[in-house]
Design an enzyme around this catalytic site. Structure first.
Site, mmCIF file in Angstrom:
data_model
loop_
_atom_site.group_PDB
_atom_site.id
_atom_site.type_symbol
_atom_site.label_atom_id
_atom_site.label_comp_id
_atom_site.label_asym_id
_atom_site.label_seq_id
_atom_site.Cartn_x
_atom_site.Cartn_y
_atom_site.Cartn_z
ATOM 1 N N ASP A 471 0.830 -1.207 0.000
ATOM 2 C CA ASP A 471 0.000 0.000 0.000
ATOM 3 C C ASP A 471 0.867 1.260 0.000
ATOM 4 O OD1 ASP A 471 -2.318 1.517 0.133
ATOM 5 O OD2 ASP A 471 -3.159 0.401 1.818
ATOM 6 N N ASP A 541 -10.779 1.890 -3.216
ATOM 7 C CA ASP A 541 -11.302 1.620 -1.874
ATOM 8 C C ASP A 541 -12.818 1.592 -1.877
ATOM 9 O OD1 ASP A 541 -9.040 1.188 -0.425
ATOM 10 O OD2 ASP A 541 -8.906 3.199 0.425
HETATM 11 C C1 GLA Z 1 -5.740 1.782 2.221
HETATM 12 C C2 GLA Z 1 -6.149 0.617 1.358
HETATM 13 C C3 GLA Z 1 -7.212 -0.184 2.078
HETATM 14 C C4 GLA Z 1 -6.681 -0.660 3.405
HETATM 15 C C5 GLA Z 1 -6.210 0.521 4.228
HETATM 16 C C6 GLA Z 1 -5.501 0.069 5.488
HETATM 17 O O1 GLA Z 1 -6.757 2.720 2.335
HETATM 18 O O2 GLA Z 1 -6.585 1.039 0.122
HETATM 19 O O3 GLA Z 1 -7.613 -1.278 1.281
HETATM 20 O O4 GLA Z 1 -5.630 -1.552 3.171
HETATM 21 O O5 GLA Z 1 -5.312 1.346 3.509
HETATM 22 O O6 GLA Z 1 -5.060 1.130 6.251
#
Ligand code: GLA
Length: 735
Positions: A471, A541
């Protein structure tokens, strides 16, 4: 030979029967571009397309001539591809042809992601050297034409052969002078949780550009630009797609000039960029890919999908079926321990899930997003026996373990930050801008890359982790390289990307069996550069099925389904609060890399049964969903329904989905005209999950494409199920 050189006309022709690019050395030595697009007969000269012998711009300013590497300040007032400052401070270049080399295959790009070939017969490359006398700068234009693909890859290498330092101000990966006529510009734009919606508008005199100055390609704009004829549709018409294989700051721009000439360019933006080229040094631009089609947007997507799936993505997972996963994030967020995860995993295994992804929260003391990034040590409060034990317990249930990491970040509240405060990006003496309580580590510094490699190698070597979600949750502010001298700060952003790619390269080569997925707060760095290291990415997301229609539709213009992770989540949806049927959430997520993002312990018996069917269905048709040809049928914009399909390469099977967005009181008879089938075949058409009232029917491919598939299979139609957000799926099998 797919690249021919006509000595008499000093003309280079890249051709493969699917597209042509014709360049010519003009009378003054500059490299002109005579034609790009439709395939032309390589046996002819196209010198007449340059109109007159070209000896320079005197008296002919604004001439709509095409150039391969346009520069500034010598009479071509359009957007340049290259601006280099000499020791006298001038930025004028006079790039004259010196030599060229044609060779089978495609060389790799130094330290940068790029498309590749697996054998010399898959592509042919020409390198053309151009030289500016006064600065002794050599520009090598590198062009690769692929066999059987309507695509050309392009990059530039700049070498300082002089005795003085040069400063690169602009160095575009691609510059394209388009045939005269009208063009529409299509770009893919959005925001966090609303990535890559398509925006199309006519190109009017002046410039239209998209880009990023965030240190990542960003949620806001995709690093690509399409130029299509006003009449171009999904299926018909001419168009170009130019896409950048890069994950940092970029510019994609099109300009319509006073005399009707259109130029497009893509590459590193000039803002905030200045690269010092010392004597003897070279600089390589990222790679750009140009596709051309006469078969509409769908034709452009087909070319990009195949190239990116087969020869940009790499590694053992490139061609392997991707597992159905359950991700812990929306199910439990930071609130878990070993036992709770195991209960979730048990429930998931029972549904047919293959991989359990432990998302954020397993390290340091991370109970919220306020701490611990950088402290990549298991949190023994939550996982007393560590990740190894967790992986073993998962394996006992028949599941692989996947893990979330965010290597490039550090929390101000962390041991790493206490030990190395100078590793966080910022300008000494100035405040840092806050974003998600975290700072970005300076990956332009080799010691930071080494540290991160060591930290993650230890974790990944000691637990049987089969998948990693990498990420990157904030963009770079206060850009500054603490180890760079003041006059080289303009190199910072690109050096950050080079360091990041180096870390990706090291970890993916050290752990070739791990399936890597890239992520950046959803799709904030979902780009071709990342695809070269991670064959898949977390598309957004936003897991709401209706939002996802638009996101996946837009994303599919450039990216194949094998790169787009799509999960079913709980309702009310956590991003928009919408309640959609479970069947609809699955129908949308099937068209991608399928998974769930919820707590399976809280499902009812009915839901569990439904999910078991969904997973079995996806696993049965996984090859088709992950590697089939994706065909966009009805856009989810400005209408009440959307539809798309996947077709096998032999056209003997296909799956069609139609999603009703809003229901209306009076229905019209509606038919969905399919595409990509074999008109000569007869297909058995079945609905899923419930068989249609009339049972399986047999329909000709010709009929399904010309007349269409009858929608709302119910007799009488008034009895078709009512309600918003419904989905229908049809499975077509040739008989
Ligand atoms: C980001 C990712 C999510 C999740 C969060 C965790 O927003 O896109 O899928 O993994 O971080 O903090």
């Amino acid at each position: 030979m797919p690249i021919t050189w006509r000595d008499a006309d000093r003309e280079l022709h890249l051709h493969n029967g699917l597209l042509s690019l014709v360049l010519r050395v003009h009378e003054n030595g500059w490299l002109g571009q005579l034609h790009a697009g439709a395939p032309l007969d390589p046996g002819r000269s196209y010198a007449h397309l340059a109109a007159l012998p070209f000896t320079g711009f005197s008296n002919r300013l604004d001439d709509p001539l095409g150039f391969a590497v346009p520069t500034a300040g010598s009479g071509d007032f359009r957007i340049p591809a290259l601006v280099v400052e000499g020791p006298d401070g001038a930025t004028v270049l006079d790039l004259a042809y010196v030599a060229h080399r044609i060779a089978p295959g495609k060389p790799a790009l130094d330290g940068l992601p790029s498309t590749y070939v697996e054998g010399p017969d898959e592509a042919t490359t020409v390198e053309v050297d151009l030289r500016d006398g006064p600065t002794a700068l050599t520009v090598t234009l590198v062009l690769t034409i692929f066999e059987g693909r309507a695509a050309i890859a392009r990059s530039m290498r700049l070498a300082n052969h002089g005795r003085d330092r040069l400063v690169i101000r602009t160095a575009m990966s691609a510059s394209l002078d388009l045939p005269a006529g009208e063009w529409d510009v299509l770009t893919f734009s959005g925001a966090w949780a609303r990535e890559r919606h398509p925006y199309r508008s006519p190109l009017v005199p002046g410039r239209r550009s998209v880009g990023s100055l965030r240190g990542a390609s960003g949620h806001q704009q995709d690093p690509s630009i399409f130029l299509v004829r006003p009449e171009t549709t999904e299926e018909h018409g001419e168009g170009f797609a130019v896409s950048l294989v890069y994950s940092g700051n970029f510019l994609a721009e099109a300009e319509l000039g006073a005399r009707g000439a259109t130029r497009a360019r893509i590459g590193l933006p000039s803002e905030g960029f200045a690269w010092t080229l010392l004597p003897g040094a070279t600089f390589t631009t990222p790679e750009a890919v140009m596709a051309w089609s006469n078969e509409g947007l769908g034709g452009l997507s087909d070319t990009l999908h195949d190239l990116y799936r087969e020869r940009l993505a790499r590694g053992r997972w490139r061609d392997r079926p991707r597992p159905v996963l359950l991700n812990s994030w929306e199910g439990v967020y930071y609130d878990f321990d070993h036992d709770r995860l195991l209960e979730m995993a048990r429930a998931a295994a029972d549904l047919g899930v293959e991989l359990f992804v432990l998302d954020d929260g397993w390290f340091g003391e991370r109970d919220s997003d306020t701490t611990s990034l950088g402290d990549w040590i298991v949190d023994h409060r939550k996982l007393p026996d560590g990740l190894g034990r967790l992986a073993a317990d998962m394996e006992g249930l028949g599941l692989s373990l996947g893990l979330w990491i965010e290597p490039e970040m550090v929390s101000p509240v962390s041991r790493l930050f206490a030990e190395h405060p100078d590793w966080a990006i910022g300008v000494p003496g100035r405040a840092r801008t806050e974003s998600r309580q975290q700072l970005v580590l300076d990956l332009s510094r080799p010691e930071v890359v080494d540290h991160l490699e060591g930290a993650f190698a230890e974790i990944l070597a000691n637990a049987s982790v089969r998948y990693v979600k990498w990420d990157m949750n904030r963009n770079i502010t206060e850009p500054y390289g603490a180890t760079l001298p003041p006059d080289r700060q303009g190199e910072f952003f690109h050096r950050y990307m080079l360091g990041t790619y180096e870390l990706w390269r090291r970890l993916t080569t050290r752990f070739p069996e791990i399936l890597f997925e890239s992520c950046a707060g959803g799709g904030g760095r979902f780009d071709p550069g990342m695809l070269a290291y991670a064959p898949q990415g977390w598309t957004s997301d936003d897991t709401d099925a209706i939002e996802r229609l638009a996101i996946q539709w837009g994303t599919s213009h450039v990216y194949p389904l094998s790169s787009m992770a799509a999960h079913v989540s709980a309702v009310p949806n956590h991003q928009v609060g919408r309640v959609t049927p479970l069947a609809t959430r699955a129908a949308v997520a099937f068209f991608g890399l399928f998974g769930y993002e919820l707590d399976p312990r809280h499902l009812s018996a009915d839901e569990r049964a439904e999910i078991r069917d969904q997973i079995a269905f996806y696993r049965r048709h996984r090859e088709l969903f992950q590697r089939g040809r994706f065909v966009r049928l009805r856009a989810p914009f400005g209408r009440d329904d959307a539809a798309w399909m996947v077709v096998a390469s032999d056209r003997r099977s296909a799956i069609v989905a139609r999603i009703r967005i809003l229901d209306r009181p009076v229905r019209v008879t509606d038919r969905l005209q399919l595409r990509g089938l074999d008109p000569g075949l007869s297909y058995a058409v079945e609905t899923w999950p419930a068989p249609s009232p009339g049972g399986r029917v047999r329909r000709g491919g010709d009929l399904l494409q010309s007349v269409g598939l009858g929608l709302e299979p119910s007799d009488p139609p008034e009895q078709a199920p009512r309600g918003d957000f419904r989905a229908w799926i049809w499975v077509l099998t040739a008989e």
